[in-house]
Write a protein that holds these residues in place. Structure first.
Motif, short mmCIF file in Angstrom:
data_model
loop_
_atom_site.label_atom_id
_atom_site.label_comp_id
_atom_site.label_asym_id
_atom_site.label_seq_id
_atom_site.Cartn_x
_atom_site.Cartn_y
_atom_site.Cartn_z
N MET A 9 -4.80 -11.82 -70.92
CA MET A 9 -4.46 -11.16 -69.66
C MET A 9 -2.95 -11.04 -69.51
SD MET A 9 -5.52 -12.74 -66.03
CE MET A 9 -7.20 -12.28 -65.74
N THR A 10 -2.50 -9.90 -69.12
CA THR A 10 -1.05 -9.78 -68.92
C THR A 10 -0.68 -10.52 -67.64
OG1 THR A 10 -1.13 -7.84 -67.54
CG2 THR A 10 -1.09 -7.47 -69.92
N ARG A 12 1.03 -9.48 -65.18
CA ARG A 12 0.84 -8.61 -64.02
C ARG A 12 -0.63 -8.60 -63.56
NH1 ARG A 12 2.26 -6.46 -59.38
NH2 ARG A 12 1.32 -4.45 -58.99
N GLU A 13 -1.53 -8.48 -64.51
CA GLU A 13 -2.96 -8.48 -64.16
C GLU A 13 -3.36 -9.81 -63.54
OE1 GLU A 13 -4.49 -7.56 -67.98
OE2 GLU A 13 -4.65 -5.41 -67.59
N ILE A 16 -2.28 -9.88 -59.91
CA ILE A 16 -3.12 -9.03 -59.06
C ILE A 16 -4.49 -9.66 -58.83
CG2 ILE A 16 -4.34 -6.81 -59.02
CD1 ILE A 16 -1.82 -5.61 -60.35
N ASP A 17 -5.09 -10.16 -59.89
CA ASP A 17 -6.42 -10.78 -59.75
C ASP A 17 -6.36 -11.97 -58.80
OD1 ASP A 17 -7.39 -8.92 -61.51
OD2 ASP A 17 -7.95 -10.34 -63.07
N SER A 180 -11.47 -17.27 -66.38
CA SER A 180 -10.68 -16.16 -65.85
C SER A 180 -10.69 -16.28 -64.33
CB SER A 180 -11.30 -14.82 -66.25
OG SER A 180 -12.60 -14.70 -65.69
N GLN A 235 -13.80 -6.82 -59.47
CA GLN A 235 -13.37 -5.41 -59.54
C GLN A 235 -13.63 -4.70 -58.21
OE1 GLN A 235 -11.18 -5.19 -62.36
NE2 GLN A 235 -11.79 -3.13 -61.84
N LYS A 238 -11.20 -5.89 -55.55
CA LYS A 238 -9.89 -5.26 -55.73
C LYS A 238 -9.90 -3.80 -55.27
CE LYS A 238 -9.13 -6.47 -60.08
NZ LYS A 238 -8.35 -6.60 -61.35
#
Ligand SMILES: [Zn+2]
Length: 250
Positions: A9-10, A12-13, A16-17, A180, A235, A238
């Motif tokens: 996972m980056t 940034r991701e 956000i998550d 995650s 998802q 978000k």
């Protein structure tokens, strides 16, 4: 549990998550004042992780607000922007000791906490949600005040034996780990739902209809095959937030 999902996972991701999870727990009233904490590892060894800053309400959390900490940096509590001390001691030691547990979430939601306050806080298998947690819940019966030392974080990490995803903390609350943000978020959501159903049954005063261990174990395995559900869940959260509260992304 694989470390791969989280490690790939980056940064940034991950921000956000995790920001989305904060926002949604606030909407569900699973937060408590400006306390409680969620974190996600952003390095393969788990030592570098993102966590909420001290004193910021979950409903206001933005991706940029999350602190990037190093579990090995003993100077963290002395930083000007130091996190809540209990958050630091718990999450730093959990990420250091359990690098496969990419995401660590600790809340005091009403139903899970009420269950944790019963003399018998076990979760009998009475519906699909309670069956999801058959064999997954570790129990910490040793509440001894707030977690204000690294030793307490190590003790809690030691309770998460293989296969356990939930730590029900007696007289305190609940802690969940996941591979995650989506996995931990979904696990915590469902644990609170399961606790709510169980407590509603207890409130009826009528006997519980508990299924056999075999059926409970089968259902728990079937839940694990539904991993996509957790991904879809976050998802959708978000997508709703992007429409209704897009500042969470900033
Ligand atoms: Zn707590």
């Amino acid at each position: 549990m694989s470390a791969g999902d989280g490690a790939a996972m980056t940064h940034r991701e991950a921000r956000i998550d995790l920001a989305a999870a904060f926002r949604w727990f606030a909407r569900m009233n699973m937060h408590e004042s400006v306390a409680n904490h969620l974190s996600v590892a952003v390095s393969g060894d788990g030592l570098k992780f993102l966590i909420n800053p001290r004193g910021r309400h979950f409903a206001r959390m933005r991706a940029r607000d999350l602190l990037l900490l190093d579990a090995d940096d003993a100077g963290t509590p002395g930083r000007e922007d130091a996190p809540d001390p209990t958050a630091w001691h718990l999450h730093a030691r959990l990420h250091a000791r359990l690098p496969a547990a990419r995401c660590v979430m600790h809340l005091h939601p009403v139903h899970a906490t009420a269950l944790a306050c019963l003399e018998d806080p076990s979760m009998p298998a009475i519906d699909m949600n309670t069956m999801r947690f058959f064999g997954r819940v570790a129990l910490d019966r040793d509440f001894a005040g707030m977690a204000l030392s690294p030793a307490e974080g190590d003790r809690v990490a030691g309770l998460m034996s293989p296969g356990k995803t939930v730590l029900l903390m007696a007289n305190h609350g609940v802690l969940v780990i996941g591979e995650s943000v989506a996995a931990a978020f979904d696990e915590l959501y469902y644990f609170e739902r399961a606790a709510q159903t169980l407590l509603t049954c207890y409130a009826s005063g009528r006997p519980l209809a508990i299924v056999s261990d075999e059926v409970a174990a089968l259902t728990e395995r079937q839940w694990r095959d539904y991993g996509q559900l957790a991904i879809d869940h976050l998802q959708n959260v978000k997508a709703i937030l992007e429409h209704e509260a897009p500042d969470y992304l900033t």
